[in-house]
Design a protein around this motif. Structure first.
Motif, PDB file in Angstrom:
ATOM      1  N   GLN A 249       0.844  -1.196   0.000  1.00 25.78           N
ATOM      2  CA  GLN A 249       0.000   0.000   0.000  1.00 25.78           C
ATOM      3  C   GLN A 249       0.877   1.242   0.000  1.00 25.78           C
ATOM      4  OE1 GLN A 249      -2.522   0.341   3.451  1.00 25.78           O
ATOM      5  NE2 GLN A 249      -3.318   2.358   2.863  1.00 25.78           N
ATOM      6  N   ASN A 250       0.610   2.155  -0.921  1.00 22.17           N
ATOM      7  CA  ASN A 250       1.349   3.416  -0.999  1.00 22.17           C
ATOM      8  C   ASN A 250       0.791   4.354   0.067  1.00 22.17           C
ATOM      9  OD1 ASN A 250       2.004   5.803  -3.728  1.00 22.17           O
ATOM     10  ND2 ASN A 250       2.972   5.534  -1.747  1.00 22.17           N
ATOM     11  N   ILE A 251       1.487   4.463   1.213  1.00 19.59           N
ATOM     12  CA  ILE A 251       0.955   5.250   2.331  1.00 19.59           C
ATOM     13  C   ILE A 251       1.423   6.700   2.321  1.00 19.59           C
ATOM     14  CG2 ILE A 251       0.627   3.236   3.815  1.00 19.59           C
ATOM     15  CD1 ILE A 251       3.224   4.008   5.264  1.00 19.59           C
ATOM     16  N   TYR A 252       2.425   7.008   1.486  1.00 17.46           N
ATOM     17  CA  TYR A 252       2.846   8.400   1.340  1.00 17.46           C
ATOM     18  C   TYR A 252       3.393   8.574  -0.071  1.00 17.46           C
ATOM     19  CZ  TYR A 252       5.283  12.825   1.860  1.00 17.46           C
ATOM     20  OH  TYR A 252       5.702  14.125   1.683  1.00 17.46           O
ATOM     21  N   ALA A 253       2.710   9.400  -0.867  1.00 16.22           N
ATOM     22  CA  ALA A 253       3.078   9.565  -2.269  1.00 16.22           C
ATOM     23  C   ALA A 253       3.929  10.796  -2.519  1.00 16.22           C
ATOM     24  CB  ALA A 253       1.828   9.616  -3.140  1.00 16.22           C
ATOM     25  N   GLY A 254       4.008  11.702  -1.550  1.00 21.47           N
ATOM     26  CA  GLY A 254       4.851  12.871  -1.712  1.00 21.47           C
ATOM     27  C   GLY A 254       4.448  13.757  -2.867  1.00 21.47           C
ATOM     28  N   ALA A 255       5.449  14.266  -3.569  1.00 20.01           N
ATOM     29  CA  ALA A 255       5.207  15.229  -4.644  1.00 20.01           C
ATOM     30  C   ALA A 255       4.970  14.562  -5.992  1.00 20.01           C
ATOM     31  CB  ALA A 255       6.396  16.184  -4.747  1.00 20.01           C
ATOM     32  N   GLY A 256       5.060  13.237  -6.054  1.00 14.90           N
ATOM     33  CA  GLY A 256       4.891  12.567  -7.329  1.00 14.90           C
ATOM     34  C   GLY A 256       6.173  12.557  -8.142  1.00 14.90           C
ATOM     35  N   PRO A 257       6.086  12.137  -9.402  1.00 13.26           N
ATOM     36  CA  PRO A 257       7.288  12.016 -10.226  1.00 13.26           C
ATOM     37  C   PRO A 257       8.051  13.327 -10.348  1.00 13.26           C
ATOM     38  CG  PRO A 257       5.439  10.912 -11.265  1.00 13.26           C
ATOM     39  CD  PRO A 257       4.882  11.673 -10.098  1.00 13.26           C
ATOM     40  N   ASP A 258       9.350  13.212 -10.442  1.00 14.03           N
ATOM     41  CA  ASP A 258      10.230  14.371 -10.571  1.00 14.03           C
ATOM     42  C   ASP A 258      10.055  14.996 -11.952  1.00 14.03           C
ATOM     43  OD1 ASP A 258      12.265  16.201 -10.655  1.00 14.03           O
ATOM     44  OD2 ASP A 258      13.888  14.760 -10.370  1.00 14.03           O
ATOM     45  N   PRO A 259       9.603  16.240 -12.023  1.00 18.99           N
ATOM     46  CA  PRO A 259       9.442  16.866 -13.349  1.00 18.99           C
ATOM     47  C   PRO A 259      10.750  17.033 -14.090  1.00 18.99           C
ATOM     48  CG  PRO A 259       9.165  18.482 -11.592  1.00 18.99           C
ATOM     49  CD  PRO A 259       9.198  17.141 -10.935  1.00 18.99           C
ATOM     50  N   ALA A 260      11.867  17.049 -13.331  1.00 19.99           N
ATOM     51  CA  ALA A 260      13.175  17.169 -13.966  1.00 19.99           C
ATOM     52  C   ALA A 260      13.686  15.826 -14.467  1.00 19.99           C
ATOM     53  CB  ALA A 260      14.179  17.781 -13.000  1.00 19.99           C
ATOM     54  N   GLY A 261      13.004  14.752 -14.097  1.00 17.26           N
ATOM     55  CA  GLY A 261      13.359  13.430 -14.592  1.00 17.26           C
ATOM     56  C   GLY A 261      14.477  12.731 -13.856  1.00 17.26           C
ATOM     57  N   PHE A 262      14.961  13.327 -12.770  1.00 19.61           N
ATOM     58  CA  PHE A 262      16.087  12.718 -12.061  1.00 19.61           C
ATOM     59  C   PHE A 262      15.614  11.753 -10.983  1.00 19.61           C
ATOM     60  CE2 PHE A 262      20.210  12.980  -9.696  1.00 19.61           C
ATOM     61  CZ  PHE A 262      21.005  12.585 -10.751  1.00 19.61           C
TER      62      PHE A 262
ATOM     63  N   GLY B 113      12.634  13.837  -0.151  1.00 22.09           N
ATOM     64  CA  GLY B 113      13.732  14.538  -0.800  1.00 22.09           C
ATOM     65  C   GLY B 113      13.330  15.317  -2.036  1.00 22.09           C
ATOM     66  N   ARG B 114      12.186  15.968  -1.989  1.00 22.48           N
ATOM     67  CA  ARG B 114      11.701  16.681  -3.168  1.00 22.48           C
ATOM     68  C   ARG B 114      12.641  17.818  -3.589  1.00 22.48           C
ATOM     69  NH1 ARG B 114       5.950  18.637  -1.792  1.00 22.48           N
ATOM     70  NH2 ARG B 114       5.908  16.519  -0.983  1.00 22.48           N
ATOM     71  N   ASN B 115      12.466  18.252  -4.837  1.00 22.94           N
ATOM     72  CA  ASN B 115      13.339  19.270  -5.416  1.00 22.94           C
ATOM     73  C   ASN B 115      13.147  20.630  -4.754  1.00 22.94           C
ATOM     74  OD1 ASN B 115      14.153  17.348  -7.259  1.00 22.94           O
ATOM     75  ND2 ASN B 115      12.817  18.073  -8.897  1.00 22.94           N
ATOM     76  N   GLU B 116      14.223  21.403  -4.778  1.00 23.43           N
ATOM     77  CA  GLU B 116      14.115  22.789  -4.348  1.00 23.43           C
ATOM     78  C   GLU B 116      13.269  23.591  -5.341  1.00 23.43           C
ATOM     79  OE1 GLU B 116      18.158  23.910  -1.882  1.00 23.43           O
ATOM     80  OE2 GLU B 116      18.134  24.235  -4.055  1.00 23.43           O
TER      81      GLU B 116
ATOM     82  N   ASP C  38      10.205  25.713  -1.469  1.00 24.71           N
ATOM     83  CA  ASP C  38       9.905  24.300  -1.237  1.00 24.71           C
ATOM     84  C   ASP C  38      11.200  23.525  -1.355  1.00 24.71           C
ATOM     85  OD1 ASP C  38       8.451  22.073  -0.656  1.00 24.71           O
ATOM     86  OD2 ASP C  38       7.444  21.912  -2.595  1.00 24.71           O
ATOM     87  N   GLY C  39      11.272  22.430  -0.638  1.00 29.59           N
ATOM     88  CA  GLY C  39      12.476  21.614  -0.646  1.00 29.59           C
ATOM     89  C   GLY C  39      12.266  20.382   0.207  1.00 29.59           C
ATOM     90  N   SER C  40      13.325  19.668   0.521  1.00 32.16           N
ATOM     91  CA  SER C  40      13.206  18.449   1.310  1.00 32.16           C
ATOM     92  C   SER C  40      12.593  18.752   2.668  1.00 32.16           C
ATOM     93  CB  SER C  40      14.573  17.779   1.479  1.00 32.16           C
ATOM     94  OG  SER C  40      15.445  18.569   2.258  1.00 32.16           O
TER      95      SER C  40
ATOM     96  N   PHE D 212      14.268  21.831   7.288  1.00 32.37           N
ATOM     97  CA  PHE D 212      13.838  22.132   5.923  1.00 32.37           C
ATOM     98  C   PHE D 212      15.024  22.213   4.972  1.00 32.37           C
ATOM     99  CE2 PHE D 212      12.930  25.468   2.691  1.00 32.37           C
ATOM    100  CZ  PHE D 212      11.929  24.798   1.994  1.00 32.37           C
ATOM    101  N   ASP D 213      14.920  21.526   3.821  1.00 29.23           N
ATOM    102  CA  ASP D 213      15.891  21.631   2.735  1.00 29.23           C
ATOM    103  C   ASP D 213      17.301  21.214   3.162  1.00 29.23           C
ATOM    104  OD1 ASP D 213      16.365  22.231   0.008  1.00 29.23           O
ATOM    105  OD2 ASP D 213      17.248  24.166   0.538  1.00 29.23           O
ATOM    106  N   ILE D 214      17.405  20.218   4.020  1.00 31.45           N
ATOM    107  CA  ILE D 214      18.718  19.805   4.523  1.00 31.45           C
ATOM    108  C   ILE D 214      19.541  19.100   3.443  1.00 31.45           C
ATOM    109  CG2 ILE D 214      19.937  18.394   6.226  1.00 31.45           C
ATOM    110  CD1 ILE D 214      18.631  20.931   7.330  1.00 31.45           C
ATOM    111  N   CYS D 215      18.892  18.332   2.578  1.00 31.31           N
ATOM    112  CA  CYS D 215      19.677  17.677   1.517  1.00 31.31           C
ATOM    113  C   CYS D 215      19.739  18.518   0.249  1.00 31.31           C
ATOM    114  CB  CYS D 215      19.159  16.271   1.221  1.00 31.31           C
ATOM    115  SG  CYS D 215      17.412  16.133   0.813  1.00 31.31           S
ATOM    116  N   ALA D 216      19.061  19.667   0.245  1.00 30.99           N
ATOM    117  CA  ALA D 216      19.192  20.690  -0.796  1.00 30.99           C
ATOM    118  C   ALA D 216      19.070  20.095  -2.199  1.00 30.99           C
ATOM    119  CB  ALA D 216      20.487  21.465  -0.605  1.00 30.99           C
TER     120      ALA D 216
END
Length: 290
Positions: free
Chosen positions: A64-77, A100-103, A113-115, A146-150
């Motif tokens: 079960q996907n219990i946390y989906a976050g921001a979804g696919p990375d628009p930058a493709g990484f 670990g979402r993008n900045e 927005d960031g991690s 916030f944004d620790i892994c930048a």
């Protein structure tokens, strides 16, 4: 069967291979970065997948996907996720999620927005609720995580929870260079590539350097974190530069924020005082023989 054989339990679409590139250009999507068993229920485990989020698997059921976050990375990484689980005194499971979402750039050079770090205090609930612990609002406790892994979350974003106290959790990332001399920016921390919380993720303090001048510091890229199983006051920090550990003793070094060499005021001073309010008195290198 003790690792004698393995079976595929779950898979999701990954990046398509580009035959016109030297490396295929199929890096991370669908890759599993973390697997943890539930400490209160050995029949349940949690795992994370690049771009898809956090999943829970119980027994022979479907994940079960219990946390989906921001979804696919628009930058493709690929967006990376990590988890740390702990048993609460009421028998429920607390699950920390490191997203670990993008900045995303904000006004005036800020990061909108960031991690971030989240927490559920009932990870085995039918639909776990997650509390946001991080905040882009400067000067607040949530800003400390916030944004620790930048911009390097695909590379630097470990998380670990104490085996003795579910309220004690630490996260890692990359060094905040702009907060250190001689780089441009306010010298308001010791680097913030390892942050420790003692109040369930509400406030984190800087474990990156010791309370000395000059101070010992770990490598800028932190890969793995662990608590000593017999003395959770001792932290082990693994990075591209090897291993350091804390002595197990900590001090409030916030008075150093008023040092004229730091030249801090306003929000920069407030944040420095939060970051340095509980830091190691000594960092010990452990690279001899490695």
């Amino acid at each position: 069967d003790g690792g004698a054989s393995f079976q595929l339990r779950f898979n999701l679409p990954q990046d398509a291979v580009d035959p016109n590139t030297p490396n295929g250009n199929d890096f991370f999507k669908g890759g599993v970065t973390d697997i943890e068993y539930d400490p209160a229920d050995a029949n349940t485990l949690y795992f994370t997948m690049f771009d898809y989020g956090v999943f829970r698997l119980t027994g022979g059921g479907a994940p079960q996907n219990i946390y989906a976050g921001a979804g696919p990375d628009p930058a493709g990484f690929g967006i990376r996720y990590e988890v740390a689980a702990a048993e609460l005194s009421n028998g429920k499971t607390r699950l920390y999620v490191y997203d670990g979402r993008n900045e995303v750039a904000g006004p005036g050079g800020s990061i909108a927005d960031g991690s971030r770090v989240l927490r559920s205090d009932d990870a085995r609930a039918a639909t776990p609720a997650f509390l946001m612990l991080s905040s882009p609002t400067r000067g607040t406790p949530g800003y400390t995580s916030f944004d620790i892994c930048a911009q390097q979350c695909s590379y630097d974003m470990p998380i670990a929870v104490s085996p003795n106290d579910p309220d004690v959790v630490m996260i890692g990332g990359q060094t905040q260079y702009g907060e250190l001399p001689p780089y441009a920016g306010a010298d308001k921390s010791n680097g913030r590539n390892v942050m420790l919380s003692r109040n369930a993720g509400e406030l984190f303090t800087d474990m990156s350097g010791e309370a000395k001048d000059p101070f010992e510091a770990n490598h800028p890229d932190v890969q793995i974190l662990a608590f000593h199983p017999m003395n959770a006051n001792i932290l082990f920090i693994g990075s591209d530069g090897g291993i350091v550990r804390t002595s197990g003793s900590y001090v409030n070094d916030s008075s150093d924020c008023s040092d004229p060499d730091r030249n801090l005021s306003g929000l920069n001073l407030t944040e420095c005082q939060m970051f340095l309010s509980f830091i190691p008195d000594d960092l010990i290198t452990m690279n001899a023989g490695l």
